[in-house]
Write an enzyme that holds these catalytic residues in place. Structure first.
Site, PDB file in Angstrom:
ATOM      1  N   SER A   9       0.849  -1.197   0.000  1.00 20.05           N
ATOM      2  CA  SER A   9       0.000   0.000   0.000  1.00 20.05           C
ATOM      3  C   SER A   9       0.879   1.240   0.000  1.00 20.05           C
ATOM      4  O   SER A   9       1.792   1.361   0.826  1.00 20.05           O
ATOM      5  CB  SER A   9      -0.870   0.004   1.255  1.00 20.05           C
ATOM      6  OG  SER A   9      -1.333   1.316   1.508  1.00 20.05           O
ATOM      7  N   HIS A  33      -1.351  -1.513  -4.098  1.00 17.68           N
ATOM      8  CA  HIS A  33      -2.630  -1.303  -3.390  1.00 17.68           C
ATOM      9  C   HIS A  33      -2.840   0.194  -3.207  1.00 17.68           C
ATOM     10  O   HIS A  33      -2.033   0.883  -2.570  1.00 17.68           O
ATOM     11  CB  HIS A  33      -2.555  -2.027  -2.044  1.00 17.68           C
ATOM     12  CG  HIS A  33      -3.798  -1.951  -1.223  1.00 17.68           C
ATOM     13  ND1 HIS A  33      -4.861  -2.827  -1.372  1.00 17.68           N
ATOM     14  CD2 HIS A  33      -4.157  -1.110  -0.218  1.00 17.68           C
ATOM     15  CE1 HIS A  33      -5.801  -2.533  -0.491  1.00 17.68           C
ATOM     16  NE2 HIS A  33      -5.403  -1.476   0.219  1.00 17.68           N
ATOM     17  N   ASP A  35      -5.098   3.037  -1.735  1.00 16.43           N
ATOM     18  CA  ASP A  35      -6.129   3.344  -0.742  1.00 16.43           C
ATOM     19  C   ASP A  35      -6.798   4.661  -1.082  1.00 16.43           C
ATOM     20  O   ASP A  35      -6.162   5.719  -1.029  1.00 16.43           O
ATOM     21  CB  ASP A  35      -5.496   3.421   0.656  1.00 16.43           C
ATOM     22  CG  ASP A  35      -5.120   2.055   1.189  1.00 16.43           C
ATOM     23  OD1 ASP A  35      -6.008   1.184   1.260  1.00 16.43           O
ATOM     24  OD2 ASP A  35      -3.937   1.851   1.514  1.00 16.43           O
ATOM     25  N   MET A  37      -9.503   7.299  -0.010  1.00 13.69           N
ATOM     26  CA  MET A  37     -10.301   7.749   1.146  1.00 13.69           C
ATOM     27  C   MET A  37     -10.905   9.105   0.813  1.00 13.69           C
ATOM     28  O   MET A  37     -10.222   9.974   0.254  1.00 13.69           O
ATOM     29  CB  MET A  37      -9.410   7.881   2.387  1.00 13.69           C
ATOM     30  CG  MET A  37      -8.691   6.604   2.763  1.00 13.69           C
ATOM     31  SD  MET A  37      -7.783   6.813   4.309  1.00 13.69           S
ATOM     32  CE  MET A  37      -6.834   5.301   4.357  1.00 13.69           C
ATOM     33  N   HIS A  66      -8.603   0.117  -3.408  1.00  9.88           N
ATOM     34  CA  HIS A  66      -9.402  -0.141  -2.211  1.00  9.88           C
ATOM     35  C   HIS A  66     -10.170   1.139  -1.917  1.00  9.88           C
ATOM     36  O   HIS A  66      -9.600   2.110  -1.415  1.00  9.88           O
ATOM     37  CB  HIS A  66      -8.459  -0.525  -1.054  1.00  9.88           C
ATOM     38  CG  HIS A  66      -9.153  -0.697   0.262  1.00  9.88           C
ATOM     39  ND1 HIS A  66      -8.460  -0.729   1.454  1.00  9.88           N
ATOM     40  CD2 HIS A  66     -10.462  -0.847   0.582  1.00  9.88           C
ATOM     41  CE1 HIS A  66      -9.324  -0.896   2.452  1.00  9.88           C
ATOM     42  NE2 HIS A  66     -10.537  -0.960   1.945  1.00  9.88           N
ATOM     43  N   MET A  68     -12.345   3.325   0.034  1.00 12.23           N
ATOM     44  CA  MET A  68     -12.945   3.630   1.339  1.00 12.23           C
ATOM     45  C   MET A  68     -13.712   4.932   1.143  1.00 12.23           C
ATOM     46  O   MET A  68     -13.297   6.005   1.604  1.00 12.23           O
ATOM     47  CB  MET A  68     -11.845   3.745   2.399  1.00 12.23           C
ATOM     48  CG  MET A  68     -11.274   2.395   2.797  1.00 12.23           C
ATOM     49  SD  MET A  68      -9.706   2.521   3.663  1.00 12.23           S
ATOM     50  CE  MET A  68      -8.584   2.648   2.279  1.00 12.23           C
ATOM     51  N   MET A 137     -10.937  -6.630   6.632  1.00 12.09           N
ATOM     52  CA  MET A 137     -10.069  -5.617   7.244  1.00 12.09           C
ATOM     53  C   MET A 137      -9.558  -6.127   8.593  1.00 12.09           C
ATOM     54  O   MET A 137     -10.341  -6.604   9.425  1.00 12.09           O
ATOM     55  CB  MET A 137     -10.838  -4.301   7.455  1.00 12.09           C
ATOM     56  CG  MET A 137     -11.176  -3.536   6.186  1.00 12.09           C
ATOM     57  SD  MET A 137      -9.755  -3.085   5.155  1.00 12.09           S
ATOM     58  CE  MET A 137      -8.817  -2.015   6.263  1.00 12.09           C
ATOM     59  N   ASP A 175      -5.961  -6.734   5.240  1.00  9.75           N
ATOM     60  CA  ASP A 175      -5.400  -5.388   5.111  1.00  9.75           C
ATOM     61  C   ASP A 175      -5.351  -4.736   6.479  1.00  9.75           C
ATOM     62  O   ASP A 175      -6.397  -4.527   7.106  1.00  9.75           O
ATOM     63  CB  ASP A 175      -6.293  -4.579   4.150  1.00  9.75           C
ATOM     64  CG  ASP A 175      -5.772  -3.172   3.887  1.00  9.75           C
ATOM     65  OD1 ASP A 175      -4.702  -2.813   4.394  1.00  9.75           O
ATOM     66  OD2 ASP A 175      -6.475  -2.443   3.146  1.00  9.75           O
TER      67      ASP A 175
HETATM   68  C1  DX5 Z   1      -6.021   1.239   6.076  1.00  8.03           C
HETATM   69  C2  DX5 Z   1      -5.628   0.924   4.673  1.00  8.03           C
HETATM   70  C3  DX5 Z   1      -4.430   0.072   4.541  1.00  8.03           C
HETATM   71  C4  DX5 Z   1      -3.157   0.638   5.092  1.00  8.03           C
HETATM   72  C5  DX5 Z   1      -2.411  -0.504   5.698  1.00  8.03           C
HETATM   73  O1  DX5 Z   1      -7.270   1.820   6.076  1.00  8.03           O
HETATM   74  O2  DX5 Z   1      -6.678   0.281   3.991  1.00  8.03           O
HETATM   75  O3  DX5 Z   1      -4.246  -0.392   3.209  1.00  8.03           O
HETATM   76  O4  DX5 Z   1      -2.335   1.254   4.148  1.00  8.03           O
HETATM   77  O5  DX5 Z   1      -1.323  -0.012   6.369  1.00  8.03           O
HETATM   78  P1  DX5 Z   1      -0.455  -0.904   7.358  1.00  8.03           P
HETATM   79  O6  DX5 Z   1       0.098  -2.044   6.564  1.00  8.03           O
HETATM   80  O7  DX5 Z   1       0.582   0.039   7.830  1.00  8.03           O
HETATM   81  O8  DX5 Z   1      -1.369  -1.370   8.449  1.00  8.03           O
HETATM   82 ZN    ZN Z   2      -6.237  -0.698   2.012  1.00 12.44          ZN
END
Ligand code: DX5
Ligand code: ZN
Length: 222
Positions: A9, A33, A35, A37, A66, A68, A137, A175
């Site tokens: 990620s 990956h 993310d 948001m 991903h 969110m 998650m 994740d």
């Molecule tokens: C959290 C994200 C993850 C995040 C994971 O909401 O979806 O993908 O980047 O980070 P680590 O591996 O540091 O927990």
């Molecule tokens: Zn993620």
């Protein structure tokens, strides 16, 4: 069981210098990956759609988006249309999950559906025919660097058993908090796709860390 996929990620990478960051893992990772948001589904904001489209276009790795975000149903297939080869949205945010999974698949990309820690795994069962990947998650979504929630492993086991009974090919992704210390436990529970943010990008050699995570996951006696 499905093959191991390591998905670094970029949430905790140097986002101002993404091409360089991606180049550090490009020959070792399976996916990038991404993310997404929106400051609504989760408090934080990362990238808008146009920024994502640019990252996807520039990535030498296949992108695993991903989402969110709230109201993912219309926009999720758009991420696939601009080149994300896997698109995962949250069940909690969707009003038409089956249709959205089908619409993602129609583009030729892999369809994924995610649940937060408080959502029971049974809520995923009805999507067995439409999802290529289930994301369990292992932290509350919204930030990197949190601790792995090992109490999510029963969800992974139940889902893996159901997939096996159905002779399905679906991937199970975890994740949050995936490190050299936790990946084996997730693999033994039945996960095959592993997102790792801080473990990879805070390592001195991110590419080497991806290799080490893969080796640790492959060491599982299943
Ligand atoms: C959290 C994200 C993850 C995040 C994971 O909401 O979806 O993908 O980047 O980070 P680590 O591996 O540091 O927990
Ligand atoms: Zn993620």
């Amino acid at each position: 069981m499905s093959s191991i996929q390591i998905c670094p990620s970029i949430l905790n990478a140097d986002r101002a210098n993404l091409p360089h960051e991606i180049s550090r893992i490009a020959s070792d990772a399976d996916w990038l990956h991404l993310d997404v948001m929106d400051a609504k589904f989760v408090p934080a904001f990362t990238f808008d759609f146009n920024e994502c489209a640019k990252i996807i276009a520039a990535s030498t790795l296949m992108v695993d988006a991903h989402l969110m975000i709230s109201n993912p149903d219309d926009v999720a297939p758009e991420y696939a249309a601009v080149g994300a080869k896997s698109v995962t949205f949250h069940l909690e945010a969707s009003t038409t999950p089956s249709q959205t999974l089908k619409a993602i698949r129609k583009t030729g990309s892999r369809s994924g559906i995610a649940i937060k820690p408080d959502t029971p795994v049974v809520e995923l069962f009805e999507f067995m025919d439409y999802a290529d990947m289930f994301l369990i998650m292992t932290v509350e979504p919204g930030a990197g660097g949190q601790s792995f929630m090992r109490d999510m492993m029963p969800k992974v086991r139940v889902l893996r058993d159901l997939i096996s009974q159905n002779k399905g090919q679906q991937w199970i992704q975890v994740d949050g908090g995936i490190t050299l210390d936790t990946i084996l436990e997730a693999r033994l529970a039945g996960a095959n796709a592993f997102v790792a943010g801080s473990a990879v990008f805070r390592a001195d050699d991110p590419g080497h860390m991806v290799q080490a995570l893969r080796e640790r996951a492959m060491s599982a006696q299943l």
